[in-house]
Design a protein around this motif. Structure first.
Motif, mmCIF file in Angstrom:
data_model
loop_
_atom_site.group_PDB
_atom_site.id
_atom_site.type_symbol
_atom_site.label_atom_id
_atom_site.label_comp_id
_atom_site.label_asym_id
_atom_site.label_seq_id
_atom_site.Cartn_x
_atom_site.Cartn_y
_atom_site.Cartn_z
ATOM 1 N N LEU A 29 10.095 47.249 54.744
ATOM 2 C CA LEU A 29 9.222 47.476 55.896
ATOM 3 C C LEU A 29 7.867 46.802 55.705
ATOM 4 N N VAL A 30 7.273 47.012 54.545
ATOM 5 C CA VAL A 30 5.954 46.428 54.296
ATOM 6 C C VAL A 30 6.051 44.907 54.226
ATOM 7 N N THR A 31 7.120 44.382 53.656
ATOM 8 C CA THR A 31 7.303 42.936 53.624
ATOM 9 C C THR A 31 7.410 42.364 55.027
ATOM 10 N N ALA A 32 8.090 43.088 55.924
ATOM 11 C CA ALA A 32 8.191 42.620 57.302
ATOM 12 C C ALA A 32 6.825 42.607 57.990
ATOM 13 N N VAL A 33 6.021 43.635 57.748
ATOM 14 C CA VAL A 33 4.675 43.647 58.336
ATOM 15 C C VAL A 33 3.844 42.509 57.756
ATOM 16 N N VAL A 64 4.803 39.281 59.462
ATOM 17 C CA VAL A 64 4.211 39.110 60.789
ATOM 18 C C VAL A 64 2.718 38.818 60.682
ATOM 19 N N ALA A 65 1.997 39.665 59.953
ATOM 20 C CA ALA A 65 0.536 39.566 59.938
ATOM 21 C C ALA A 65 0.051 38.386 59.096
ATOM 22 N N LEU A 66 0.601 38.233 57.890
ATOM 23 C CA LEU A 66 0.101 37.208 56.988
ATOM 24 C C LEU A 66 0.728 35.847 57.281
ATOM 25 N N LEU A 86 -7.860 38.905 55.151
ATOM 26 C CA LEU A 86 -8.178 39.656 56.361
ATOM 27 C C LEU A 86 -6.926 40.234 57.002
ATOM 28 N N ALA A 87 -5.867 39.443 57.077
ATOM 29 C CA ALA A 87 -4.625 39.926 57.684
ATOM 30 C C ALA A 87 -3.970 41.036 56.865
ATOM 31 N N ALA A 88 -4.289 41.105 55.564
ATOM 32 C CA ALA A 88 -3.706 42.155 54.717
ATOM 33 C C ALA A 88 -4.155 43.543 55.137
ATOM 34 N N LEU A 89 -5.190 43.634 55.959
ATOM 35 C CA LEU A 89 -5.624 44.945 56.434
ATOM 36 C C LEU A 89 -4.536 45.619 57.276
ATOM 37 N N ILE A 90 -3.706 44.820 57.963
ATOM 38 C CA ILE A 90 -2.681 45.411 58.839
ATOM 39 C C ILE A 90 -1.592 46.100 58.025
ATOM 40 N N PRO A 91 -0.920 45.429 57.071
ATOM 41 C CA PRO A 91 0.085 46.175 56.290
ATOM 42 C C PRO A 91 -0.535 47.282 55.446
ATOM 43 N N ALA A 92 -1.767 47.091 55.004
ATOM 44 C CA ALA A 92 -2.419 48.171 54.262
ATOM 45 C C ALA A 92 -2.639 49.382 55.163
ATOM 46 N N GLY A 146 13.654 42.444 61.361
ATOM 47 C CA GLY A 146 13.947 41.156 61.980
ATOM 48 C C GLY A 146 13.558 41.113 63.442
ATOM 49 N N GLY A 147 13.733 42.245 64.153
ATOM 50 C CA GLY A 147 13.339 42.280 65.551
ATOM 51 C C GLY A 147 11.852 42.090 65.744
ATOM 52 N N VAL A 148 11.051 42.711 64.887
ATOM 53 C CA VAL A 148 9.598 42.528 64.977
ATOM 54 C C VAL A 148 9.237 41.069 64.735
ATOM 55 N N ALA A 149 9.795 40.477 63.685
ATOM 56 C CA ALA A 149 9.456 39.091 63.346
ATOM 57 C C ALA A 149 9.880 38.136 64.459
ATOM 58 N N GLN A 150 11.073 38.325 65.007
ATOM 59 C CA GLN A 150 11.556 37.435 66.054
ATOM 60 C C GLN A 150 10.711 37.552 67.323
ATOM 61 N N ARG A 151 10.379 38.774 67.719
ATOM 62 C CA ARG A 151 9.601 38.945 68.946
ATOM 63 C C ARG A 151 8.195 38.375 68.794
ATOM 64 N N VAL A 152 7.563 38.619 67.649
ATOM 65 C CA VAL A 152 6.210 38.089 67.444
ATOM 66 C C VAL A 152 6.243 36.563 67.381
ATOM 67 N N ALA A 153 7.251 36.002 66.717
ATOM 68 C CA ALA A 153 7.347 34.543 66.639
ATOM 69 C C ALA A 153 7.555 33.937 68.022
ATOM 70 N N ASP A 154 8.422 34.548 68.836
ATOM 71 C CA ASP A 154 8.620 34.047 70.198
ATOM 72 C C ASP A 154 7.340 34.134 71.013
ATOM 73 N N TRP A 155 6.600 35.218 70.826
ATOM 74 C CA TRP A 155 5.354 35.397 71.572
ATOM 75 C C TRP A 155 4.296 34.372 71.155
ATOM 76 N N LEU A 156 4.168 34.127 69.858
ATOM 77 C CA LEU A 156 3.155 33.183 69.381
ATOM 78 C C LEU A 156 3.518 31.743 69.725
ATOM 79 N N ASP A 157 4.798 31.433 69.730
ATOM 80 C CA ASP A 157 5.225 30.052 69.929
ATOM 81 C C ASP A 157 5.306 29.650 71.388
ATOM 82 N N GLY A 158 5.075 30.592 72.287
ATOM 83 C CA GLY A 158 5.093 30.250 73.701
ATOM 84 C C GLY A 158 6.466 29.802 74.152
ATOM 85 N N SER A 159 6.520 28.620 74.750
ATOM 86 C CA SER A 159 7.793 28.106 75.275
ATOM 87 C C SER A 159 8.652 27.451 74.203
ATOM 88 N N GLY A 160 8.097 27.258 73.008
ATOM 89 C CA GLY A 160 8.879 26.632 71.944
ATOM 90 C C GLY A 160 9.859 27.605 71.327
#
Length: 940
Positions: free
Chosen positions: A142-146, A149-151, A193-199, A548-562
């Motif tokens: 779980l923490v690795t997945a966060v 996403v964040a880092l 800075l991004a490490a604040l989220i999983p922490a 995996g669902g979190v990573a895929q959704r965030v990647a799709d959101w950040l990448d826009g139409s790509g």
């Protein structure tokens, strides 16, 4: 006046110290899954909370407040009380967020699905150890997945890519292209800075675990009480000089001759499991004998007790350290034959535990649920919480420090900085080793109330790990000119190692479970002992889908139409996560095929059952053909509906087939995904280039569909949680899931939803113990569905003299059908047989149309003594004078509407009649039928 106001008024005061009336009788109602209200349970709008709080409480009708002062009702009906515990699982809206902890709850279930050990105590201890390691891997996942996403996705990939950072204004201050020379634009500083989220996520999990730990796991069993003398033969109250302050009777001289004297002496010699004796032959995990000495409510709770199964970890070897412990209690029988007679089932939950009852003590059951510390898990949860929190913080520290350390070693930077990075990584590895050792060293300690805190190493482990994280952040903040982010962080390696480790642990768990099952096979055990490993596989799969669902959704959101990992500007999530998503469509296809097969079998069974349904209602086929209430000769539609309901209810017994097939398929597809990711290093669509068109098309389709499905699944879970937060009805649906999944203590994962039974079982035990001691009355615990499981658990926790005065009435009960099959070490045949032998009487009601409840199936002559034949459902097949309108199919609900319920309750009360308490049943081996002894009027 509101119920809460009435509860605090002087009207409720007599319940604390009643002046008992002859023949007092109480029926303690315990509801089941889905929740209930006191008004509905008592069928009266005027109810009063007599004890408890807004979370769980005992309620009475207003007219029954002083029932103990009045003689028993002329019709013999008992005073009803309702124990309402629904708010323990479906109260506040914030509990809907427990859905996000689903993998942790499932792996905790795997811990309790262990087959009985039958003397293989070290093997059983290894089983518990393996499950705890799987649980620890889920926390790290779980923490690795966060962190991924964040880092990786946000701070490393998107902030380091001009086109992505320009799309989001809140990322521009992190971009070296859009904010040249900015203090936070360096890769190391972005990671820190991004490490604040999983922490923060780790801190939230720690807070939730600590908060629920202080509420749920803090309830204690009643303190030891004096032996309960039998009432006078005329059924009157005990003499007033035997009732001390508070109405609790002192032990008095027996009033009915030698038999009563024998029972009183036996009760005085043998303390109950909640009062200093462990009534189980299931060994607990190793514990520290040096911490076992102390007092509980002024009563010595040390090892010098006549326990029925104390921790062998105190008298053998600590599983985690291998150090021998002190010798066994001198009061224990040393003859191996005597040991075997006292302990026909040497099953253990975790490790080694074999203290035995003193000579002459009655057989005390064969389930860990009878141990005084079973429902008091504060110390174990605190220890696991410390280890899991430390592991989570160290995972974040490794994610921050590893990229900076790799750059320092490869760029030829200052030697001192490179040495500091290596030293920091060594400290992280050392801390992780300590966290794993804490998880491995010791499991549950159940034979006593373990209030002692762990040593400083365990208590300060999370703080030390947080300090290491701060050092890692400081190391990453150091300026490194020329360092640019590109590609992905090394997430593929982390996820791959975690997935491989989980697979190895699950396979080892399967081997261990098989060894335990072979020591004492039980035909009814789910999946022949493989239930725990199968559920552990599903827990890992759920963790993979959610991460995996979190990573895929965030990647799709950040990448826009790509397309992340394809033509888009971002490399995207690790290749392994894409492979995991790609195997979801074929996994769902296999699952659909299994469900179709079960559906076809159900329809065939219903078709075969339909012609036999009218035969179950012989009284509705009158001899006079002109009877206006005669059912139509061709009323086959109703017969088919009833048969289909029965066949659908029988699907519960075939659930192990579906679970086993899903677990095996998941394990195979997971291995395929890991091999594909490591073997090709590319996403499935790219790896399939150059293959036949059919293979390439299938790979592209699976990748696209899997990416969509895994993201949609996570969004659906979040949406369901949000709806449940706002909608009490949806929250109650989620509460039903938790009613089953969170019955068990948090023995494997400290971040799982809290165990409500650690509050509910002591509540029931306190109420039964105090009421029985103060009134010497007759008491029936009436449990429906999950309430019957709570009732059985509370009965096991009572002192023997109290338990022998209690009757059980269970209906719609999953005690054997679900708990006995899936949790055989706690609810197996030997445990249920012992419960029947130790309570005064027990009757169980069930229907063939009930998908949850079923018979208890005790062996030999005990089965008919407990199980009433299946109730007719519906009560009438056609229209009858008693049912002029079609009777509904009730299934799992409204058992109290059946005339059999009133009949069985009356029989139990007659058996518990004043002055007619039966002598204790003779000790017998759990699997041997008793001598021919028919219960009066059908009572068990």
């Amino acid at each position: 006046m509101q119920p809460a106001e009435r509860a605090s008024s002087p009207l409720a005061a007599p319940l604390a110290a009643p002046r008992p009336a002859p023949g007092a009788a109480l029926e303690l109602l315990v509801h089941g899954v889905g929740g209930a209200t006191a008004t509905g349970m008592l069928d009266d709008p005027h109810t009063v909370r007599v004890t408890g709080d807004g979370i769980a409480a005992v309620h009475r009708r207003f007219v029954d407040l002083d029932a103990e002062r009045r003689p028993c009702a002329p019709d013999g009906r008992p005073v009803p009380e309702a124990y309402v515990w629904s708010n323990l699982t479906s109260g506040s809206g914030s509990r809907a967020l427990w859905l996000l902890l689903l993998p942790f709850m499932v792996v905790n279930l795997a811990h309790w699905m262990r087959p009985p050990s039958h003397g293989r105590d070290r093997t059983a201890g290894g089983y518990g150890l393996l499950v705890r390691l799987v649980a620890l891997s889920l926390t790290v996942l779980l923490v690795t997945a966060v962190c991924q996403v964040a880092l990786d996705l946000v701070a490393w990939q998107c902030a380091g890519t001009r086109t992505c950072a320009a799309r989001y204004s809140w990322l521009r201050f992190l971009s070296p292209d859009l904010n040249p020379g900015g203090w936070w634009s360096g890769p190391g500083r972005r990671l820190a800075l991004a490490a604040l989220i999983p922490a923060a996520v780790t801190g939230l999990l720690w807070y939730l675990s600590h908060r629920t730990w202080s509420v749920y796991e803090s309830a204690e069993p009643p303190p030891p009480g004096p032996p309960l003398a039998d009432p006078p033969p005329d059924g009157t109250s005990p003499p007033e000089d035997t009732l001390p302050h508070g109405g609790v009777p002192h032990a008095t001289a027996p009033a009915d001759g030698p038999a009563s004297a024998t029972r009183a002496a036996s009760a005085a010699r043998v303390p109950g499991p909640a009062h200093g004796a462990n009534r189980s032959t299931e060994p607990t995990e190793p514990t520290d004998r040096r911490r076992d000495h102390g007092t509980v409510h002024g009563t010595d709770r040390t090892d010098r007790r006549t326990d029925h199964g104390t921790d062998r970890g105190d008298h053998g070897t600590d599983l985690g350290t291998g150090h021998p412990t002190e010798p066994a209690d001198p009061t224990e029988p040393t003859n191996p034959t005597a040991r075997a007679e006292h302990h026909p089932d040497h099953s253990t939950d975790h490790s080694t535990d074999h203290a035995h009852p003193a000579p002459g003590a009655p057989d005390a059951g064969t389930t860990p649920l009878a141990r005084p510390g079973f429902w008091y898990g504060r110390r174990l949860v605190a220890r696991l919480r410390a280890a899991h929190t430390a592991a989570a913080f160290l995972t974040v520290a490794a994610a921050v420090a590893t990229p900076a350390g790799r750059f320092d070693l490869r760029s030829g930077g200052p030697p001192l900085l490179g040495a500091a990075g290596l030293l920091l990584l060594l400290v992280i590895v050392a801390g992780a080793t300590v966290a794993v050792a804490v998880v491995c060293r010791r499991g549950r300690s159940e034979r006593h109330l373990d209030r002692h805190p762990d040593g400083p190493l365990v208590r300060f482990l999370p703080s030390a790990a947080l300090a290491v994280l701060v050092l890692a952040a400081g190391y990453a903040l150091w300026p490194r000119p020329g360092w640019r982010s590109g590609g992905r962080l090394p997430g593929d390696t982390a996820f791959g190692v975690l997935m491989l480790l989980q697979g190895v642990l699950v396979l080892a768990l399967a081997v261990t479970a098989r060894l335990l099952y072979r020591a004492g096979p039980a035909p009814r055990t789910a999946l022949r002992g493989f239930g725990g490993p199968a559920v552990a596989v599903l827990a890992c799969a759920l963790g993979g889908v959610m991460t995996g669902g979190v990573a895929q959704r965030v990647a799709d959101w950040l990448d826009g139409s790509g397309t992340p990992g394809g033509a888009g500007p971002l490399p995207g999530p690790p290749v392994l996560l894409t492979w995991q998503a790609s195997v979801i469509p074929p996994l769902l296809l296999v699952t659909a095929l299994v469900l179709v097969r079960l559906s076809v079998a159900t329809l065939r069974r219903a078709r075969a059952e339909a012609p036999r349904v009218p035969a179950d209602y012989p009284d509705e086929h009158p001899a006079d053909p002109g009877d206006p209430y005669a059912p139509p000769a061709a009323d086959t539609a109703r017969a088919r509906r009833i048969a289909l309901t029965r066949a659908g209810a029988a699907l519960t017994d075939r659930a192990p087939v579906a679970v086993g097939a899903l677990a095996v398929t998941t394990l195979l597809f997971g291995a395929f995904a890991l091999a594909g990711a490591w073997g090709t290093g590319e996403v499935p669509g790219d790896a399939a280039q150059g293959t036949p068109d059919l293979v390439a098309g299938a790979a592209d389709t699976a990748q696209a569909a899997g990416s969509w499905l895994i993201g949609a699944g996570f969004l659906l879970l979040v949406a369901w949680g949000r709806r449940a937060y706002r909608d009490p009805r949806a929250r109650r649906t989620i509460g039903i899931l938790w009613d089953v999944g969170t019955f068990w203590p948090r023995a494997a994962h400290p971040f799982a939803p809290p165990c409500y039974a650690e509050r509910a079982v002591p509540d029931l035990t306190w109420r039964v113990d105090t009421w029985t001691r103060s009134t010497r009355g007759r008491l029936v615990i009436s449990g429906h569905s999950q309430g019957s499981v709570l009732a059985a658990a509370a009965a096991w926790q009572l002192a023997p003299d109290i338990r022998a005065r209690v009757a059980l009435l269970t209906y719609g009960s999953p005690l054997e059908r679900l708990y006995g099959r899936w949790f055989p070490s706690c609810f197996g045949p030997a445990a249920l047989h012992a419960l029947h032998r130790e309570v005064d009487c027990w009757r169980n009601l069930y229907r063939d149309t009930d998908p949850i409840g079923g018979p208890v199936r005790l062996p030999g002559s005990c089965g008919p003594a407990v199980d009433r034949p299946a109730l007719r459902d519906p009560l009438a097949f056609g229209r009858t004078p008693e049912h002029p309108l079609p009777a509904p199919v009730l299934g799992h609900s409204d058992y109290q509407a059946d005339p059999a319920f009133e009949e069985e309750r009356a029989r139990l009360l007659r058996r518990l009649g004043p002055g007619a308490l039966p002598a204790p049943r003779p000790a017998e081996r759990p699997h041997e039928p008793r001598a021919a002894q028919q219960p009066p009027a059908g009572a068990g």
